[in-house]
Design a protein around this motif. Structure first.
Motif, PDB file in Angstrom:
ATOM      1  N   LYS A 139      10.346 -19.537  20.674  1.00 54.30           N
ATOM      2  CA  LYS A 139      11.220 -20.693  20.693  1.00 54.30           C
ATOM      3  C   LYS A 139      10.422 -21.938  21.094  1.00 54.30           C
ATOM      4  N   THR A 140      10.645 -23.047  20.433  1.00 49.08           N
ATOM      5  CA  THR A 140       9.960 -24.285  20.820  1.00 49.08           C
ATOM      6  C   THR A 140      10.632 -24.874  22.051  1.00 49.08           C
ATOM      7  N   GLY A 156      14.148 -25.855  21.508  1.00 52.55           N
ATOM      8  CA  GLY A 156      15.150 -24.827  21.263  1.00 52.55           C
ATOM      9  C   GLY A 156      15.203 -24.248  19.860  1.00 52.55           C
ATOM     10  N   LYS A 157      14.182 -24.528  19.042  1.00 57.71           N
ATOM     11  CA  LYS A 157      14.194 -23.999  17.676  1.00 57.71           C
ATOM     12  C   LYS A 157      13.479 -22.645  17.642  1.00 57.71           C
TER      13      LYS A 157
END
Lengths: 173, 143
Positions: free
Chosen positions: B87-88, B91-92
């Motif tokens: 996850k980045t 939040g992606k």
């Protein structure tokens, strides 16, 4: 023999397609709150890798230009692109920016900005802040959300361009 | 019996590049890229003896100070199990980095280079050297 002939159907199909073409965009954009779906492949791939691919309709043309001209220092990150890809994405963003959109949200967004402001963040605009004033700042910091920039973390239908408040689900932690 | 010169050259090549065994499974384009990194690393570091996935592993997990997160390492976004999704910071979801779990990984030089450049800058505040990039790619490729 067909009593109407070929030309009747040709005219009918022109009338029908004009109807479909004019009715199409109005449904998604003009009167409802829908932002539409992001449609450019390069934009989704390159600008959707680190975060949600925001609908271009959320920011004015001048904002997208500034963002796309400063990709080497992008919110503490590097989002540099080769020139061809950068140009393609910029064209897409400008063409679909708030200035070119007839959606209600775009109009409200623009109205919340003075013409000298060039926000780099949707989450920095007065419009965004007004719509989220009931969301406490520490809610955005919850582990599964992380940041106001994570639209899809709460708006379950953000990808479809639907920000209806009834389709929001704020994760508990 | 005559030994073909091509065969001899191939044998020599394999013998001189033991680390290429680590690059197993990489496509032509990526193999060439890793060989290019190797040539560069030899020029830049006199004691260079080939890429080392153990050094790559250390580099992957080494945590650095970071303004936003306190500390950051490659594992912050890619997790410590490279076969899992990460996850980045925004939040992606990031699909798994391990080629064994995600066939698209390490197949496109342009893509790999782009992310190594960005990710090194983010974690280490500078570009990775040829040796570091080779080391970490060998580590990732073995996952």
């Amino acid at each position: 023999m067909n009593p109407f002939g070929k030309s009747f159907f040709a005219v009918l199909s022109v009338i029908l397609s004009v109807f479909v073409l004019t009715a199409g965009p109005a449904r998604g954009e003009e009167n409802s709150e829908l932002m539409g779906k992001v449609a450019n492949k390069a934009y989704i791939k390159e600008c959707g890798a680190c975060h949600f691919a925001y609908q271009p309709q959320f920011l004015p043309k001048r904002s997208w230009e500034k963002i796309m001209n400063t990709l080497d220092s992008h919110f503490g990150d590097s989002a540099t692109l080769d020139e061809a890809t950068r140009a393609e994405i910029l064209t897409y963003l400008v063409k679909n920016s708030a200035d070119s959109s007839s959606s209600k949200l775009s109009r409200k967004m623009l109205a919340s900005l003075s013409s000298t402001e060039t926000p780099l963040r949707i989450s920095d605009t007065p419009y965004f802040k007004r719509k989220h004033r009931e969301v406490r700042p520490n809610v955005f910091k919850r582990k599964s959300i992380g940041s106001p920039a994570n639209c899809a973390g709460c708006h379950l239908t953000a990808e479809q361009g639907d920000y209806d408040e009834h389709k929001v689900k704020i994760p508990k932690n | 019996m005559q030994v073909s010169p091509v065969f001899t050259a191939a044998l020599l090549f394999v013998a001189l590049s033991p680390e290429l065994g680590l690059a197993a499974g990489l496509n032509n384009e990526m193999t060439k890229y890793v060989q290019g990194l190797e040539t560069q690393a030899k020029k830049q570091e006199s004691g260079f003896k080939g890429f080392d996935p153990e050094r790559g592993k250390k580099l992957f997990f080494d945590a650095r100070p970071n303004d936003k997160t306190g500390t950051i390492s490659c594992a912050t976004c890619h997790t410590s199990d490279l076969k899992k999704s990460g996850k980045t910071l925004v939040g992606k979801v990031i699909e798994p980095l391990a080629p064994s779990a995600n066939k698209a990984r390490l197949t496109n030089v342009k893509e790999t280079e782009k992310w190594l450049l960005r990710n090194f800058k983010q974690v280490y505040g500078r570009e990775g050297t040829a040796r570091e990039k080779g080391d970490v790619l060998m580590f990732i490729n073995a996952q």
